[in-house]
Design an enzyme around this catalytic site. Structure first.
Site, short mmCIF file in Angstrom:
data_model
loop_
_atom_site.label_atom_id
_atom_site.label_comp_id
_atom_site.label_asym_id
_atom_site.label_seq_id
_atom_site.Cartn_x
_atom_site.Cartn_y
_atom_site.Cartn_z
N HIS A 197 -4.27 1.85 7.79
CA HIS A 197 -2.88 2.35 7.80
C HIS A 197 -2.73 3.46 6.75
CE1 HIS A 197 1.63 1.56 7.92
NE2 HIS A 197 1.50 2.24 6.79
N GLU A 198 -3.23 3.23 5.54
CA GLU A 198 -3.07 4.22 4.47
C GLU A 198 -3.92 5.47 4.71
OE1 GLU A 198 -0.57 3.89 2.65
OE2 GLU A 198 -0.22 1.78 3.00
N CYS B 196 6.16 0.01 7.13
CA CYS B 196 5.80 1.18 6.34
C CYS B 196 6.97 1.56 5.43
CB CYS B 196 5.46 2.35 7.26
SG CYS B 196 4.98 3.85 6.42
N LEU B 197 6.67 1.85 4.18
CA LEU B 197 7.73 2.24 3.25
C LEU B 197 8.40 3.55 3.67
CD1 LEU B 197 6.00 1.29 -0.12
CD2 LEU B 197 7.72 -0.01 1.17
N GLN C 91 3.21 9.88 0.82
CA GLN C 91 4.48 9.16 0.92
C GLN C 91 5.37 9.40 -0.30
OE1 GLN C 91 2.35 5.33 2.16
NE2 GLN C 91 4.38 5.15 3.10
N HIS D 68 -2.20 7.72 7.00
CA HIS D 68 -1.21 8.57 6.31
C HIS D 68 -1.86 9.84 5.79
CE1 HIS D 68 2.65 6.59 6.22
NE2 HIS D 68 2.11 5.44 5.83
N GLY E 66 0.83 -1.19 0.00
CA GLY E 66 0.00 0.00 0.00
C GLY E 66 0.87 1.24 0.00
#
Length: 178
Positions: A144-145, A102-103, A51, A148, A46
């Site tokens: 989670h997304e 997380c990226l 991000q 963000h 995701g």
């Protein structure tokens, strides 16, 4: 399509509340295509627009099995999905725990407790509104997304001690890589 640089902690952009997408146009479609390519390149499941430095309410998710470096294994099927202006309508009282990563916080993971199910509304790339009940990994990933998009990171859901340890570990890994 282009692979975009991923914004990493402690970049303050990760704490921004993203603006809604007013019009789904070619610019938004290109952003989705670039985000999808970036997510695959980083081997994520995701990615939120913030991000990659774009403060708009856009998310891409693909929970399908990732491709492997092993040439003898067949390529994984990809099923990327774009969510424009996603919002959580309701969540279950029941919770579940996942070891999240997380990226934007590379190679760091922590167990996070979230609602086990959620109902989400969003627009697709044609501007059509959808609503869906999500559970399991999809519910976790979507929450989670969407976090963000609201300036919240998964490390905000763990204790201060665990967060500090994780961030020290990340700093040490960055120092060793330099």
């Amino acid at each position: 399509m282009a692979i975009l640089p991923i914004v990493e902690v402690p970049d303050p952009r990760l704490r921004l509340v993203c603006a809604p997408v007013e019009t789904i146009d070619d610019e938004v479609r290109q952003l989705v295509a670039d985000m999808t390519e970036t997510m695959y390149d980083a081997r994520g499941i995701g990615l939120a627009a913030i991000q990659v430095g774009v403060a708009r309410r856009v998310v891409v998710i693909d929970l399908q099995e990732r491709e492997t470096e092993d040439e003898e294994k067949p390529e994984a099927v990809r099923d990327p999905r774009a969510y424009i202006n996603p919002e959580i309508i309701s969540v279950s009282e029941e919770t579940s725990r996942y070891n999240e990563g997380c990226l934007s916080i590379p190679e760091q993971y922590a167990e996070v407790e979230r609602p086990a199910r959620c109902r989400v509304a969003w627009l697709d790339l044609d501007g059509q509104r959808h609503e869906e009940d999500m559970d399991g990994l999809m519910a976790t990933c979507m929450q989670h997304e969407i976090d963000h998009l609201n300036g919240v990171l998964f490390i905000d859901h763990i204790t201060r001690l665990k967060r500090d340890m994780l961030l020290k570990k990340l700093a040490k890994a960055r120092k060793n890589a330099a």
